[in-house]
Design an enzyme around this catalytic site. Structure first.
Site, PDB file in Angstrom:
ATOM      1  N   LEU A 106       5.034   6.354  -4.739  1.00 27.00           N
ATOM      2  CA  LEU A 106       5.032   4.940  -5.128  1.00 27.00           C
ATOM      3  C   LEU A 106       4.032   4.233  -4.215  1.00 27.00           C
ATOM      4  O   LEU A 106       3.888   4.617  -3.044  1.00 27.00           O
ATOM      5  CB  LEU A 106       6.430   4.331  -4.942  1.00 27.00           C
ATOM      6  N   ASP A 107       3.383   3.199  -4.734  1.00 29.94           N
ATOM      7  CA  ASP A 107       2.426   2.446  -3.920  1.00 29.94           C
ATOM      8  C   ASP A 107       3.150   1.722  -2.797  1.00 29.94           C
ATOM      9  O   ASP A 107       4.353   1.470  -2.874  1.00 29.94           O
ATOM     10  CB  ASP A 107       1.711   1.390  -4.786  1.00 29.94           C
ATOM     11  N   ARG A 108       2.381   1.300  -1.808  1.00 33.56           N
ATOM     12  CA  ARG A 108       2.954   0.598  -0.650  1.00 33.56           C
ATOM     13  C   ARG A 108       3.804  -0.603  -1.073  1.00 33.56           C
ATOM     14  O   ARG A 108       4.862  -0.868  -0.529  1.00 33.56           O
ATOM     15  CB  ARG A 108       1.802   0.110   0.246  1.00 33.56           C
TER      16      ARG A 108
END
Ligand code: URA
Length: 231
Positions: A106-108
């Site tokens: 998952l992205d930051r």
């Protein structure tokens, strides 16, 4: 029943310390196997039957958990990228071998369901495009989407910039205003954001509520829960 392994190897691979350090635990009589003290570090045992200081070993048969990823941390192992999801999990997990890793990323700034395991065959199985494992996301866009996006996403013809294979069919549900829910069966880089960007929308908030059969339920951000691996 799990295969028998050397006790020092079991303890070291489950993150309890170097071979040298864990051998000392054994020689000092702190380790039992099926209730009896075992002071030979080279003695063999089934991991689940070993205890250290009277406590069972943590996840002797492997880790498989769901973590509610908060914002501001990355799924990379690279320390240069800032705070990692692994820094929010029990420190011993980082000492294990095979290494603990997330199943997909998952992205930051994305929150939600992240599966974490040390079972690399499971990573492969749950991320393989051929398995079509569903991932469900809730997103807030920068404005209400046009209804035609439902058909565009479902078409199986959406070609993202720089790619030569269209996205697999995706289910989009308009939840009212700028809120949407999207179900994907693949996991391309920044896929949700890029699919909306293709039509000129920005994803302002992104949350994954389900990965395959595994949902967050009432798990709070930053918390994890053990799962039963698929059979
Ligand atoms: N799609 C994205 O764009 N970002 C994520 O973190 C997950 C899916």
């Amino acid at each position: 029943m799990q295969p028998l392994r050397r006790i020092d190897q079991i303890l070291a691979s489950l993150g309890y310390g170097s071979r040298r350090k864990v051998r000392r635990f054994v020689v000092d009589g702190r380790v039992t196997v099926s209730g009896g003290v075992q002071d030979d570090p080279g003695g063999k045992a089934e991991p689940a039957s070993v205890q250290l200081d009277g406590a069972p070993l943590e996840f002797p048969e492997g880790i498989f958990v769901i973590f509610h990823k908060p914002t501001g941390c990355v799924c990379s192992h690279d320390l240069r990228e800032g705070r990692r999801v692994y820094d929010l999990l029990p420190p011993r997990w980082l000492q294990r071998s095979p290494a603990v890793t997330s199943i997909g990323r998952l992205d930051r700034d994305t929150t939600g369901a992240l599966l974490v395991t040390d079972n690399h065959a499971l990573v492969h199985r749950l991320t393989s495009p051929r398995r079509h494992v569903e991932k469900v996301y809730q997103a807030t866009l920068d404005r209400a989407p046009e209804p035609r996006l439902v058909e565009e996403f479902a078409s199986g013809a959406l070609l993202l910039a720089g790619e030569d294979k269209p996205c697999a069919t995706a289910q989009l549900v308009l939840r009212g205003g700028a809120e949407v829910e999207i179900t994907l069966t693949e996991g391309r880089f920044h896929q949700v954001k890029r699919m909306f960007a293709h039509f000129g929308y920005e994803v302002c908030r992104l949350h994954r509520s389900r990965f395959g059969d595994y949902t967050l339920g009432d798990l709070a951000a930053g918390q994890w829960r053990a799962l039963v691996p698929p059979g």
